[in-house]
Design an enzyme around this catalytic site. Sequence first.
Site, PDB file in Angstrom:
ATOM      1  N   PHE A  25      -2.239   0.237  29.117  1.00 26.18           N
ATOM      2  CA  PHE A  25      -1.328  -0.866  28.783  1.00 26.18           C
ATOM      3  C   PHE A  25       0.082  -0.473  29.205  1.00 26.18           C
ATOM      4  O   PHE A  25       1.056  -0.725  28.525  1.00 26.18           O
ATOM      5  CB  PHE A  25      -1.426  -1.180  27.282  1.00 26.18           C
ATOM      6  CG  PHE A  25      -1.168  -2.628  26.952  1.00 26.18           C
ATOM      7  CD1 PHE A  25      -1.831  -3.653  27.636  1.00 26.18           C
ATOM      8  CD2 PHE A  25      -0.274  -2.985  25.948  1.00 26.18           C
ATOM      9  CE1 PHE A  25      -1.593  -4.981  27.332  1.00 26.18           C
ATOM     10  CE2 PHE A  25      -0.027  -4.318  25.634  1.00 26.18           C
ATOM     11  CZ  PHE A  25      -0.691  -5.315  26.326  1.00 26.18           C
ATOM     12  N   THR A  28      -5.732   2.721  33.475  1.00 29.26           N
ATOM     13  CA  THR A  28      -5.064   3.840  32.779  1.00 29.26           C
ATOM     14  C   THR A  28      -4.242   4.655  33.762  1.00 29.26           C
ATOM     15  O   THR A  28      -4.517   4.640  34.968  1.00 29.26           O
ATOM     16  CB  THR A  28      -6.096   4.799  32.151  1.00 29.26           C
ATOM     17  OG1 THR A  28      -6.951   5.295  33.186  1.00 29.26           O
ATOM     18  CG2 THR A  28      -6.926   4.122  31.090  1.00 29.26           C
ATOM     19  N   LYS A  87      -6.973   4.600  42.244  1.00 27.26           N
ATOM     20  CA  LYS A  87      -7.469   5.103  43.525  1.00 27.26           C
ATOM     21  C   LYS A  87      -8.454   6.261  43.359  1.00 27.26           C
ATOM     22  O   LYS A  87      -9.436   6.346  44.081  1.00 27.26           O
ATOM     23  CB  LYS A  87      -6.294   5.599  44.373  1.00 27.26           C
ATOM     24  CG  LYS A  87      -5.368   4.517  44.848  1.00 27.26           C
ATOM     25  CD  LYS A  87      -4.343   5.081  45.818  1.00 27.26           C
ATOM     26  CE  LYS A  87      -2.949   5.080  45.233  1.00 27.26           C
ATOM     27  NZ  LYS A  87      -2.469   3.835  44.656  1.00 27.26           N
ATOM     28  N   VAL A 139      -5.780  -0.463  47.168  1.00 24.19           N
ATOM     29  CA  VAL A 139      -5.167  -0.364  48.496  1.00 24.19           C
ATOM     30  C   VAL A 139      -4.224  -1.528  48.762  1.00 24.19           C
ATOM     31  O   VAL A 139      -4.610  -2.683  48.649  1.00 24.19           O
ATOM     32  CB  VAL A 139      -6.210  -0.361  49.640  1.00 24.19           C
ATOM     33  CG1 VAL A 139      -6.237   0.961  50.349  1.00 24.19           C
ATOM     34  CG2 VAL A 139      -7.574  -0.777  49.182  1.00 24.19           C
ATOM     35  N   GLY A 195      14.405   3.505  42.850  1.00 29.22           N
ATOM     36  CA  GLY A 195      13.133   3.550  42.124  1.00 29.22           C
ATOM     37  C   GLY A 195      11.924   3.440  43.042  1.00 29.22           C
ATOM     38  O   GLY A 195      10.800   3.216  42.580  1.00 29.22           O
ATOM     39  N   GLU A 232       9.401   8.820  43.663  1.00 31.25           N
ATOM     40  CA  GLU A 232       9.321   9.619  42.441  1.00 31.25           C
ATOM     41  C   GLU A 232      10.306  10.791  42.524  1.00 31.25           C
ATOM     42  O   GLU A 232      10.763  11.151  43.611  1.00 31.25           O
ATOM     43  CB  GLU A 232       7.907  10.224  42.314  1.00 31.25           C
ATOM     44  CG  GLU A 232       6.773   9.261  42.510  1.00 31.25           C
ATOM     45  CD  GLU A 232       6.404   8.522  41.238  1.00 31.25           C
ATOM     46  OE1 GLU A 232       6.623   9.084  40.153  1.00 31.25           O
ATOM     47  OE2 GLU A 232       5.935   7.382  41.332  1.00 31.25           O
ATOM     48  N   ASP A 269      -0.767   9.922  49.654  1.00 28.35           N
ATOM     49  CA  ASP A 269      -1.103   8.603  49.111  1.00 28.35           C
ATOM     50  C   ASP A 269      -1.766   7.732  50.189  1.00 28.35           C
ATOM     51  O   ASP A 269      -2.798   7.100  49.957  1.00 28.35           O
ATOM     52  CB  ASP A 269       0.170   7.925  48.583  1.00 28.35           C
ATOM     53  CG  ASP A 269      -0.082   6.506  48.138  1.00 28.35           C
ATOM     54  OD1 ASP A 269      -0.777   6.311  47.131  1.00 28.35           O
ATOM     55  OD2 ASP A 269       0.389   5.576  48.822  1.00 28.35           O
ATOM     56  N   LYS A 327      -5.758   6.226  50.363  1.00 28.07           N
ATOM     57  CA  LYS A 327      -6.099   4.821  50.637  1.00 28.07           C
ATOM     58  C   LYS A 327      -7.011   4.720  51.865  1.00 28.07           C
ATOM     59  O   LYS A 327      -7.928   3.897  51.929  1.00 28.07           O
ATOM     60  CB  LYS A 327      -4.827   4.002  50.854  1.00 28.07           C
ATOM     61  CG  LYS A 327      -4.025   3.829  49.568  1.00 28.07           C
ATOM     62  CD  LYS A 327      -2.651   3.260  49.850  1.00 28.07           C
ATOM     63  CE  LYS A 327      -1.825   3.118  48.579  1.00 28.07           C
ATOM     64  NZ  LYS A 327      -0.402   2.944  48.870  1.00 28.07           N
ATOM     65  N   GLY A 352       3.952  -2.485  42.828  1.00 27.82           N
ATOM     66  CA  GLY A 352       4.605  -3.330  41.835  1.00 27.82           C
ATOM     67  C   GLY A 352       3.585  -3.781  40.807  1.00 27.82           C
ATOM     68  O   GLY A 352       2.422  -4.006  41.142  1.00 27.82           O
TER      69      GLY A 352
END
Lengths: 328, 328
Positions: free
Chosen positions: A8, A82, A111, A138, A193, A196, A207, A211, A305
């Site tokens: 959440f 999660t 992923k 993806v 933002g 990281e 990353d 994918k 997003g």
Amino acid sequence: MRIAILGFGSVGRGIARALAEKDLGIVVTALADSRSGLIRPEGIDIEAALARKEETGLCGESGVAAPDIAIHADYDCLVEVTPTDAVTGEPALTHIRTAIERGKHVVTSNKGPIALAYAELQDAAARQQVALRYEATVCGAIPLVHAMQEGLAGNTMQRLYGVLNGTCNFILTRMSEEGLTYEQALLEARELGYAEADPTYDVKGIDAAIKLVILANTVFGQKAVLDDVEVTGIDQLTPDALRLAEEQESTIRLIGEIAPSEKILRVSPRIIPKTHPLVVEGTLNAVTVETDMAGEITLIGKGAGSTETASAVIGDLIAIQSRHVQGS
Amino acid sequence: MRIAILGFGSVGRGIARALAEKDLGIVVTALADSRSGLIRPEGIDIEAALARKEETGLCGESGVAAPDIAIHADYDCLVEVTPTDAVTGEPALTHIRTAIERGKHVVTSNKGPIALAYAELQDAAARQQVALRYEATVCGAIPLVHAMQEGLAGNTMQRLYGVLNGTCNFILTRMSEEGLTYEQALLEARELGYAEADPTYDVKGIDAAIKLVILANTVFGQKAVLDDVEVTGIDQLTPDALRLAEEQESTIRLIGEIAPSEKILRVSPRIIPKTHPLVVEGTLNAVTVETDMAGEITLIGKGAGSTETASAVIGDLIAIQSRHVQGS
């Protein structure tokens, strides 16, 4: 259709908010964050759960945890969003296995489980006659898996290449447009933002490689693992390299590519003409697939997003609802 | 799944060839061109029919006609790809009505029936609990309808705009790149087979307007007709106009736009920045949809061609097969 949402954070809340606002015939019967949970077979009051989360940091009761929900709650489809380690795939992997073994459909934005254990999970889902969907893993909001597996069904996928990481694309766009150094552009990405505190995962191409593994295994029927991907990041790129590309009316983008006939599974910075559809600005993602009948199809959109990820999850939920739960 | 193919021109033959080459579990039980037909409940030998068509100009027997097949043949899904008048919708419209009333699914590449009679046909299909699919009517190989109705399901579509006509896009690309006049670029398009002897339908924006009506009615839930579209073609554009756009690092493209909140339903030449994803080259099509959750999604691909159209028809056939005929 009754769903259980595990996770959440911003994605889980985005999904819940969209379900509360739109009348999609989807009821949330269970919900968990990392420290609490809620099981309500008659349906959870989403607005109240969102308000509670905002006030107390907990969405439900402290005695109820995500694994309990996966195992015991009453739902047709598990929504697994999660915070999960992309390399180990946990805790999402265990939640997903549990739900499938119980004969429940699964939609995930994680992923890790799909990159690590797609064949195992897909076999289990087939055995249990349930759906496992992962559009959100993806390219965020781009309905890429839908387009390739359904819209372009019947086509043979010959090659796929694209911009799969928005952080790198933002950095490269800024280096190219403003002549910034890699370090300057990274700093800007952090301030906005888009990167990281530890940007390794994005800028080293990991990353994008994860994918690529997902797409190789799900759309191209391969059995690839992360180590099979030849990966070069963008952190060694100099403004000179971009200037040279510029002189040829080109630019540099971090491109992931799958080409089975040439045994290519690679993430690397590539020089591409500025007029190419893959040259997108800022944090956008863009993917081109080469097919035998449809030719080249390119899809462009936001790759990250919380609302965008929620969009992909909800597209998957509606697909499951229309085909498996109510018939269509 | 058993299908009847009405129309054995380049699109019909492209579909038949793909079905013969790929093992998709689809059997052709009836087939017609404008002067002959064939009904074989056990399945037609496609290779033989293609060879016969090439040698004799007929795919079957001269006593069997397309309407007979629609009415009498044994099939699960009608594939309607006859040469049809886009303005009257005939003969496709009658064939489609007949099949739906018989409780058969329908896939068509014919714009006329969908632009003219979508509400009527969709109501009839809902009553008969059959599927009516038309991916091939807009933007050829691009799985646009799939992406919007399924991949982006749950999103509210706020606006759509795009390059919907490849002929106009080719002419504008050549005028912009080479400084050609409209007449010179049109001549080149004709020589390359991208424009008809009478180019009115394309260059006046009518083809794009018909596609816009289809998208307005099917995706935006409107009840638009061709007369509702404000249409300006490209035939009055001068090289000067393109030169002026060029000075602003922009170019001119023929853009179709649907924006319900502003009551916009319009096809017109528009100045757009060269870096915009919709600025595609040659005969490509490109469409951007603005949505509430997924943001802007752009799809680019070939908007015409027999193999490309066959790809869209086959994607629709597989969707019907997996959801309605065999279950999934």
